[in-house]
Motif scaffolding. Structure first.
Motif, PDB file in Angstrom:
ATOM      1  N   LYS A 244     -14.806 -13.062  25.428  1.00  0.00           N
ATOM      2  CA  LYS A 244     -14.000 -13.992  26.223  1.00  0.00           C
ATOM      3  C   LYS A 244     -13.752 -15.304  25.491  1.00  0.00           C
ATOM      4  CE  LYS A 244     -14.060 -16.384  30.718  1.00  0.00           C
ATOM      5  NZ  LYS A 244     -13.742 -17.735  30.206  1.00  0.00           N
ATOM      6  N   SER A 245     -14.809 -15.960  25.035  1.00  0.00           N
ATOM      7  CA  SER A 245     -14.634 -17.284  24.433  1.00  0.00           C
ATOM      8  C   SER A 245     -13.852 -17.207  23.124  1.00  0.00           C
ATOM      9  CB  SER A 245     -15.985 -17.963  24.212  1.00  0.00           C
ATOM     10  OG  SER A 245     -16.787 -17.246  23.289  1.00  0.00           O
TER      11      SER A 245
ATOM     12  N   ASP B  97     -10.349 -17.195  24.394  1.00  0.00           N
ATOM     13  CA  ASP B  97      -9.985 -18.451  25.051  1.00  0.00           C
ATOM     14  C   ASP B  97      -9.832 -19.600  24.063  1.00  0.00           C
ATOM     15  OD1 ASP B  97     -10.088 -17.066  27.411  1.00  0.00           O
ATOM     16  OD2 ASP B  97     -12.008 -17.901  28.078  1.00  0.00           O
TER      17      ASP B  97
END
Length: 266
Positions: A82-83, A86
């Motif tokens: 995810k990061s 993102d």
């Protein structure tokens, strides 16, 4: 955990190379010169002189690939599936990747951190959802995506058995790879087989154990080389690469080949 014959054999090769030629099913694969991009976390990432002797397996992977297949290691400490997205790091890869290239994706260690909403994903929903973004992005660029289950930590029970630490994340990745029909490098299964074979004391030589630190997640040069050997072996076994694209699977890699550049040089 029951280990298959293949897991034990590949683990033994990673720890102590023997005279085994790189032949097998992958002989039919076409030659694919280009770049292999790595999207991942600290276990794969490039390390610098201020972190030595900590070593990411991505630093050792080029030793096992022919020189016309370069490695672009975009793995970064502390990132999850995810990061990494993102922060725009997948987009950065997709701006560079081209037809004939590869995208190798290994996440899981930081996806597990439920206390951190910037990194946490749930195995069967958001984790799979983010991994699909890597697959779809690579395919849209004409590149070949592949998934690698997260390499195991050094953990043993009281009886000296290596134990898993990644919960449902490897199973979720395996299921996604099957659904999406992408190559799966099962590094989690192969690495825990290797740690089991080496045992409690011998594995300390493979992880970043120093006079001041007892790190059971990150590798020193022998550990990074051993895991990179597993990755290269899986690239061959899963027919991602042909035997002519992989080298030194049966050779000892000197630790002196690992170097840590100065952070100032980056």
């Amino acid at each position: 955990m029951a280990l298959t014959r293949r897991q034990v054999t590949v683990a033994a090769l990673a720890a102590a190379p023997v005279a085994l030629s790189a032949t097998g099913p992958a002989q039919s694969a076409p030659r694919r010169a280009g770049t292999l991009f790595i999207a991942g976390d600290s276990t794969a990432a490039q390390k610098y002189s201020d972190a030595a002797p900590e070593t990411g397996w991505g630093m050792a992977l080029p030793f096992f690939l022919q020189q016309d297949l370069s490695v672009a290691n975009h793995a970064v400490n502390g990132r999850s599936s995810k990061s990494f997205v993102d922060e725009g790091r997948l987009d950065a890869i997709l701006r560079l990747i081209k037809p004939g290239d590869f995208l190798l994706v290994q996440f899981g260690h930081n996806d597990e951190k439920s206390e951190d909403p910037t990194r946490y994903t749930e195995p069967w929903t958001t984790y799979q959802g983010y991994l699909r973004r890597y697959i779809e992005g690579a395919r849209a660029k004409g590149a070949r995506p592949m998934l690698a289950t997260p390499v195991e930590r050094r953990r043993f029970d009281a009886q000296g058995n290596a134990v898993t630490s990644h919960g449902e994340y490897p199973a979720a990745m395996r299921a996604l790879a099957q659904d999406e029909r992408v190559a799966l490098l099962d590094i989690q299964a192969l690495s825990i087989a290797l740690w089991q074979r080496l045992g409690v004391e011998e594995t300390k030589r493979y992880f970043n154990w120093t006079a001041t630190e007892q790190d059971n997640t990150h590798f020193n040069p022998p550990g990074a080389i051993a895991v990179a050997r597993l990755v290269a072996g899986e690239l061959l076994h899963r027919r991602v690469l042909a035997p002519r694209d992989v080298r030194r699977l049966d050779a000892e890699i000197p630790e002196s080949w690992i170097t840590w550049p100065s952070p100032a040089a980056v």
